[in-house]
Design an enzyme around this catalytic site. Structure first.
Site, short mmCIF file in Angstrom:
data_model
loop_
_atom_site.label_atom_id
_atom_site.label_comp_id
_atom_site.label_asym_id
_atom_site.label_seq_id
_atom_site.Cartn_x
_atom_site.Cartn_y
_atom_site.Cartn_z
N TYR A 150 52.99 -8.34 81.91
CA TYR A 150 53.78 -8.47 83.14
C TYR A 150 55.09 -9.21 82.86
O TYR A 150 56.18 -8.71 83.14
CB TYR A 150 52.94 -9.21 84.17
CG TYR A 150 53.57 -9.34 85.54
CD1 TYR A 150 53.61 -8.26 86.42
CD2 TYR A 150 54.10 -10.56 85.98
CE1 TYR A 150 54.16 -8.39 87.70
CE2 TYR A 150 54.65 -10.70 87.24
CZ TYR A 150 54.68 -9.62 88.10
OH TYR A 150 55.23 -9.75 89.35
N ASP A 151 54.96 -10.41 82.25
CA ASP A 151 56.15 -11.26 82.05
C ASP A 151 57.17 -10.58 81.14
O ASP A 151 58.35 -10.50 81.46
CB ASP A 151 55.76 -12.60 81.41
CG ASP A 151 54.77 -13.39 82.24
OD1 ASP A 151 54.24 -12.84 83.21
OD2 ASP A 151 54.53 -14.57 81.91
N SER A 194 45.62 -15.05 99.45
CA SER A 194 44.62 -14.13 100.00
C SER A 194 43.21 -14.57 99.60
O SER A 194 42.29 -14.55 100.44
CB SER A 194 44.90 -12.69 99.57
OG SER A 194 45.22 -12.62 98.21
N PRO A 279 51.01 -20.98 84.59
CA PRO A 279 52.09 -21.98 84.65
C PRO A 279 51.69 -23.21 85.48
O PRO A 279 51.03 -23.08 86.51
CB PRO A 279 53.24 -21.21 85.33
CG PRO A 279 52.95 -19.77 85.07
CD PRO A 279 51.44 -19.67 85.08
P1 NAD Z 1 51.53 -4.92 95.19
O1 NAD Z 1 50.57 -4.79 94.08
O2 NAD Z 1 50.98 -5.11 96.57
O3 NAD Z 1 52.49 -3.66 95.27
C1 NAD Z 1 52.90 -2.94 94.14
C2 NAD Z 1 52.94 -1.47 94.51
O4 NAD Z 1 53.37 -0.72 93.36
C3 NAD Z 1 51.57 -0.92 94.89
O5 NAD Z 1 51.66 -0.17 96.07
C4 NAD Z 1 51.16 -0.06 93.71
O6 NAD Z 1 50.29 0.97 94.04
C5 NAD Z 1 52.53 0.43 93.22
N1 NAD Z 1 52.54 0.84 91.81
C6 NAD Z 1 52.02 0.19 90.75
N2 NAD Z 1 52.23 0.89 89.63
C7 NAD Z 1 52.91 2.02 90.00
C8 NAD Z 1 53.40 3.14 89.29
N3 NAD Z 1 53.25 3.24 87.95
N4 NAD Z 1 54.04 4.10 89.98
C9 NAD Z 1 54.19 4.01 91.33
N5 NAD Z 1 53.73 2.97 92.06
C10 NAD Z 1 53.09 1.99 91.39
O7 NAD Z 1 52.52 -6.08 94.82
P2 NAD Z 1 53.67 -6.79 95.66
O8 NAD Z 1 53.29 -8.19 95.86
O9 NAD Z 1 54.02 -5.96 96.83
O10 NAD Z 1 54.86 -6.76 94.61
C11 NAD Z 1 55.91 -5.81 94.70
C12 NAD Z 1 56.91 -6.07 93.58
O11 NAD Z 1 57.43 -7.39 93.70
C13 NAD Z 1 56.31 -5.96 92.17
O12 NAD Z 1 57.24 -5.36 91.32
C14 NAD Z 1 56.09 -7.40 91.78
O13 NAD Z 1 56.15 -7.57 90.38
C15 NAD Z 1 57.25 -8.09 92.49
N6 NAD Z 1 56.95 -9.51 92.73
C16 NAD Z 1 56.05 -9.87 93.70
C17 NAD Z 1 55.76 -11.21 93.90
C18 NAD Z 1 54.81 -11.67 94.96
O14 NAD Z 1 54.57 -12.87 95.08
N7 NAD Z 1 54.23 -10.81 95.79
C19 NAD Z 1 56.38 -12.18 93.10
C20 NAD Z 1 57.26 -11.77 92.11
C21 NAD Z 1 57.56 -10.43 91.95
N1 UDP Z 2 44.47 -19.78 91.79
C1 UDP Z 2 43.38 -20.53 92.17
N2 UDP Z 2 42.32 -19.92 92.76
C2 UDP Z 2 42.31 -18.58 93.02
C3 UDP Z 2 43.44 -17.80 92.66
C4 UDP Z 2 44.49 -18.44 92.04
O1 UDP Z 2 43.35 -21.76 91.96
O2 UDP Z 2 41.30 -18.10 93.59
C5 UDP Z 2 45.62 -20.44 91.17
C6 UDP Z 2 46.10 -19.80 89.87
O3 UDP Z 2 45.38 -20.29 88.76
C7 UDP Z 2 47.56 -20.22 89.86
C8 UDP Z 2 47.94 -20.26 91.35
O4 UDP Z 2 46.71 -20.35 92.05
O5 UDP Z 2 47.69 -21.52 89.32
C9 UDP Z 2 48.71 -19.02 91.80
O6 UDP Z 2 47.98 -17.90 91.39
P1 UDP Z 2 48.38 -16.43 91.78
O7 UDP Z 2 47.47 -15.51 91.06
O8 UDP Z 2 48.45 -16.30 93.26
O9 UDP Z 2 49.89 -16.24 91.29
P2 UDP Z 2 50.68 -16.60 89.95
O10 UDP Z 2 49.78 -17.36 89.00
O11 UDP Z 2 51.09 -15.30 89.41
O12 UDP Z 2 51.78 -17.45 90.43
#
Ligand code: NAD
Ligand code: UDP
Length: 316
Positions: A150-151, A194, A279
């Site tokens: 991902y990163d 969630s 992190p």
């Molecule tokens: P999410 O998983 O709910 O939504 C991602 C969507 O992309 C899903 O509907 C999934 O089916 C679709 N998808 C995945 N792979 C695909 C592919 N190969 N082709 C077409 N569709 C595909 O996640 P989200 O929280 O809505 O995140 C949306 C975007 O924002 C992502 O790119 C994520 O990396 C970025 N983002 C989200 C957060 C956050 O906190 N929610 C933080 C940083 C970045």
């Molecule tokens: N985390 C937690 N309990 C859970 C899910 C996540 O303590 O049931 C922690 C996780 O280890 C991280 C933080 O909550 O330190 C945020 O996690 P999340 O997966 O939401 O996002 P990200 O790590 O990508 O910021």
């Protein structure tokens, strides 16, 4: 609403996901025509079911790792699973989605000569050694760890965006999104907000990874969508990257207590091992977003959490 008769046609990849579905909804409300592309890897038709009858909304099942031929005026590239649980389930596919997906979407934008926004992430900073994170910080990412698909995938996507910009003059926008939460997160999504809400509503123990002292900064979905649209509509010279997130930092243990308090549950805390490369601190410096976009989050954590709890009461 737009007054001109020709609507802007926006493509939202990942439009059936959490952020994407809210973005599609807001763009329709603003008078855009929206084409939503998704392969339902982590998204669901239910997230955009309420838009399907709208004449200006179109849904296409498609995987962005394959080329897409379509005519649009602007592109929001959100396709990618965002929860560690989901993006680590098939890490090779996650890298492909980030890298092949970016190449396909950038190729489309280049052919159409349209602006394209990348949903990048605070994860490009890895486990940061400066705090809060500014956009010029280059990050501390483990390239071979379980989060690297991902990163590093997102970092490579940023590289591609800036190379298309420099090499082909493509108008790009890169948003570095920090932890965002709200209605339509999947109950089994695995992300912390969630997870904690669903556990509290079900009367299950709240699973805290590590000692709960690690921090995140949580942005409510409506604020984030506002920031994405402002960035897309900013002058062409503003490529970003721009941090979009809420600069109020919260310890994970404190988040658990606040959610339990809001749900009114009597939940136990269950401490588990901290996942590899999790992190320890994360907080955006949003000076750039404030200056360029006149943007800052408006929804306080308790208000956003209360709305999210209300949503989950209806689904779990
Ligand atoms: P999410 O998983 O709910 O939504 C991602 C969507 O992309 C899903 O509907 C999934 O089916 C679709 N998808 C995945 N792979 C695909 C592919 N190969 N082709 C077409 N569709 C595909 O996640 P989200 O929280 O809505 O995140 C949306 C975007 O924002 C992502 O790119 C994520 O990396 C970025 N983002 C989200 C957060 C956050 O906190 N929610 C933080 C940083 C970045
Ligand atoms: N985390 C937690 N309990 C859970 C899910 C996540 O303590 O049931 C922690 C996780 O280890 C991280 C933080 O909550 O330190 C945020 O996690 P999340 O997966 O939401 O996002 P990200 O790590 O990508 O910021």
């Amino acid at each position: 609403m737009q007054s001109n008769s020709r609507k802007i046609r926006s493509l939202v990849t990942g439009g059936a996901g959490f952020i994407g579905s809210h973005l599609c909804e807001r763009l329709i409300e603003r008078g855009n025509e929206v084409v939503c592309v998704d392969n339902y890897y982590t998204g669901a038709k239910a997230n955009i079911a309420h838009l399907l009858d709208n004449a200006y909304f179109e849904l296409i099942r498609h995987d962005v790792t394959f080329p897409l031929y379509i005519e649009v005026d602007e592109i929001y590239n959100l396709a990618c699973p965002a929860s560690p649980v989901h993006y680590q389930r098939d890490p090779v596919q996650t890298t492909k989605t980030n890298v092949h997906g970016a190449i396909n979407i950038l190729g489309l934008a280049k052919r159409l000569k349209v602006r394209v926004l990348q949903a990048s992430t605070s994860e490009v900073y890895g486990d940061p050694t400066i705090h809060p994170q500014t956009e010029d910080y280059q990050g501390n990412v483990n390239p071979i760890g379980p989060r690297a698909c991902y990163d590093e995938g997102k970092r490579c996507a940023e590289t591609l965006f800036f190379d298309y910009h420099r090499q082909h003059g493509l108008p790009i926008k890169v948003a570095r999104i920090f932890n965002t939460y709200g209605p339509r997160m999947m109950p089994d999504d695995g992300r912390v907000v969630s997870n904690f809400i669903v556990q509290a509503l079900r009367g299950e123990p709240i699973t805290i990874y590590g000692d709960g002292k690690q921090t995140r900064s949580f942005c409510y979905i409506d604020d984030l969508v506002d920031g994405l649209i402002r960035l897309m509509e900013s002058p062409p010279a503003e490529t970003g990257p721009v941090n979009l997130g809420n600069p109020v930092e919260t310890e994970i243990g404190t988040l658990a207590e606040r959610i339990v308090g809001l749900v009114g549950a009597d939940a136990a805390m269950e401490y588990r091992d901290l996942p590899t490369d999790d992190p320890l601190q994360r907080c955006p410096d949003i000076t750039r977003a404030r200056r360029l976009l006149d943007w800052q989050p408006k929804v306080p954590l308790d208000e956003g959490l209360a709305k999210t709890v209300d949503y989950f009461r209806g689904v779990v």
